[in-house]
Design a protein around this motif. Sequence first.
Motif, PDB file in Angstrom:
ATOM      1  N   LEU A   1     -39.206  85.043  35.810  1.00  0.00           N
ATOM      2  CA  LEU A   1     -39.666  86.225  36.536  1.00  0.00           C
ATOM      3  C   LEU A   1     -40.020  87.364  35.601  1.00  0.00           C
ATOM      4  O   LEU A   1     -39.490  87.466  34.488  1.00  0.00           O
ATOM      5  CB  LEU A   1     -38.559  86.719  37.487  1.00  0.00           C
TER       6      LEU A   1
ATOM      7  N   GLN B   1     -39.697  91.918  38.889  1.00  0.00           N
ATOM      8  CA  GLN B   1     -39.152  90.939  39.830  1.00  0.00           C
ATOM      9  C   GLN B   1     -37.650  90.756  39.610  1.00  0.00           C
ATOM     10  O   GLN B   1     -36.872  90.690  40.566  1.00  0.00           O
ATOM     11  CB  GLN B   1     -39.878  89.604  39.674  1.00  0.00           C
TER      12      GLN B   1
ATOM     13  N   LEU C   1     -39.365  88.866  47.522  1.00  0.00           N
ATOM     14  CA  LEU C   1     -39.314  87.751  46.574  1.00  0.00           C
ATOM     15  C   LEU C   1     -38.774  86.467  47.195  1.00  0.00           C
ATOM     16  O   LEU C   1     -38.205  85.635  46.512  1.00  0.00           O
ATOM     17  CB  LEU C   1     -38.442  88.146  45.368  1.00  0.00           C
TER      18      LEU C   1
ATOM     19  N   LYS D   1     -39.519  83.209  45.605  1.00  0.00           N
ATOM     20  CA  LYS D   1     -38.986  82.906  44.285  1.00  0.00           C
ATOM     21  C   LYS D   1     -37.531  82.466  44.339  1.00  0.00           C
ATOM     22  O   LYS D   1     -36.852  82.438  43.322  1.00  0.00           O
ATOM     23  CB  LYS D   1     -39.077  84.154  43.385  1.00  0.00           C
TER      24      LYS D   1
ATOM     25  N   ARG E   1     -35.738  93.598  41.096  1.00  0.00           N
ATOM     26  CA  ARG E   1     -35.675  93.534  42.566  1.00  0.00           C
ATOM     27  C   ARG E   1     -34.641  92.501  43.007  1.00  0.00           C
ATOM     28  O   ARG E   1     -33.918  92.692  43.983  1.00  0.00           O
ATOM     29  CB  ARG E   1     -37.050  93.230  43.144  1.00  0.00           C
TER      30      ARG E   1
END
Lengths: 240, 231, 247
Positions: free
Chosen positions: C137, C141, C126, C129, C144
């Motif tokens: 998200l 996501q 990620l 991001k 994570r």
Amino acid sequence: MLEIINDYWVYFLIGQYPNGPLGGLVLTLLLASCGLVLALPLGVMLGLARVSPWRWLRWPVTGFVFVVRGLPLLMVIFWAYFFLPSVTGVKTDQFTTMLIALVVFDAAYLAEIVRAGIQGLPRGQMETARALGLGYGRAMRLVVLPQSLRSMLPSLVNQFVSTIKETSLGYIIGLAEVSFIATQINTQVFTKPAQIYLILGLTYFILCFGLSRFAYWLERRLARRGMSVANPASAPKVSA
Amino acid sequence: MPLFDYSLLLTGKYHDMLVGGLLLSLQLLAASLLLALPIALVVALLRLSPLAPLRWLGFAYVEVIRNVPLLAHMLFWYFGAPELLPEGIKQWLYAGHIEAYSAIIALSLYTAAFMAEDIRSGIRAIPTVQFEAGRALGFGFLGTMRRVVLPQALRVTVPPLISQTLSLWKNTSIATVIGVAELMYQAGQVESATFRSFESFAFASAAYLTVSLAITGLATWYHHRYPVRTI
Amino acid sequence: MIELQNVNKWYGSYQALVDINETIHKGEVVVVCGPSGSGKSTLIRTFNRLEAIQSGRILFEGRDIHAPGTDVNAFRSRIGFVFQQFNLFPHLTVLQNCTMAPMQLRGLSRKEADERAMALLQRVGLANKANAWPSELSGGQQQRVAIARALAMQPPLMLFDEPTSALDPEMVGEVLLVMRDLTRDGMTMVCVTHEMGFAREVADRVLFMDEGKVLERATPDDFFNRPQHPRAQQFLSDIRSPFARGA
């Protein structure tokens, strides 16, 4: 009505200044701003005390908040104006007295708003911060309060509107805020009380309505960002 | 600091003044509450009406009243409004208790604006499908409100209304400004007559707190006795 | 690394944990499973004292984490915990979520913390991001990122409390993959999960719990193919054929 506005608008706005103390609408705004700015840190501290895990802190503060919220603001003003000087030996002027009363009164209400904001946050936030190894204080400071205060912003703006309305009570102890000035104008003009008080009402309306629309816009904006208080209806409304 | 003088509060002229003030405050509370509730209901229904001009009327009422301090309302109804009335009525009012009438009107209209919003929130808390079910059965807007929505909305609405009653109780103190001889006024009178601020204010504070406590207790009792039931 | 000795816990009169004795060794991957209410979440939450215990000891790296007067924050900063509800801090960006604790507790400079966080975000896939807000998200996501946030403190032990239970099915895989990669790097992990496939593939040991007790401990192979305890047998058959009981 227009001649009244024409003749008295300066007096209405700033009172007798510079030939006397500041008054009128400017005084109202000054008093409300100072009041809220000073009440806010006190309110946050009281709110934190209300949710703290230590009984010796929680109970006295809960008692204090309960008493202040059970009394009319006028009562608090009278205590500050008539009783406080006999205890402290210091005679404060109307502005300072009103300011003290407003700060104490508003802090008690802000304490509840802060408490609702903190308790409205999902429990997982505090727990996660603690799980990372942050102590209670740091978890409050870095995780809980920033989120709570942000979600409380609309309530805080509404509280400012209430504070502006509360300043009108300075009238009773002779503070030259805008309602007092309106009555002074009325005494001079004498024949048009309805118009004068309508103008007074309109002034407050424009000010307060504008601010409450701003609060509403803030609330919508925060809701979009996923950060509004869980239940805004549970934060108590103040009317004065 | 002068010692607390109990005798002042328990008997005599000043005691009577304070108790008289308390009774008048309670009367103001009762009268304003009785007037405010129906007004609030009407305004709430206006705000929820299917007709846009009516909705606007309700909105205007709430916003205009709420954004002006109660003190200004009182000043208007006492100093301003009577001047607009025809001479005959004006004389009759001044002969009677005009301060009290003005105070009650101001308090009722002010409180009704806040209560209308609470009632509106309470009604909106009831799922729209309930309203639709009522309409589907053939009832009109008002009929559905009366039979289906309002009875359910009542339980949700009562606690905030009790909270507004608490505010109303505290707001009666502002009637001092226009000369109504209620509790706050009398406390001030006793103070200026005897210079014993602590005793007179303590009495008034205790009276306010006691009634506040009773009102809050009522809210708690109601919440336990009539909890909100949803499907 | 973590040792539980005669651990008991009550909620009022209800006993949530009954005489637990376990040892988790360094580098082990242990999966805790069992029916709802078995006490598995409660158990894992006692490891970093999110839940208190009434009797027994829990030793982490040889020191009792539940002893009165212990600096619990010092312990917690060495144990990574991933919650079922991810619990990212919404007022901070993804990167800030991961840098906050190292900067506050380990005294890292902003630059050092950012570097460490970016490396971890890279590892969980990620990195792109980093400057997004959690609300932007998906669930998978967010979880994570939560794992990266926990790893940022470089803990020797990672605890997972039903990390995929709150996720939509299609996002479960991406999280399990990250967890599996962690095990390949030798991380000591204790995982409460319903994901039997994950347990089978990755775990060194399975602990089966019911009613606050550890009823069976076995290798995944032994547990899934030859469960000993009748309750474990029942549990596994319920999972495999949910309708069999009604027949």
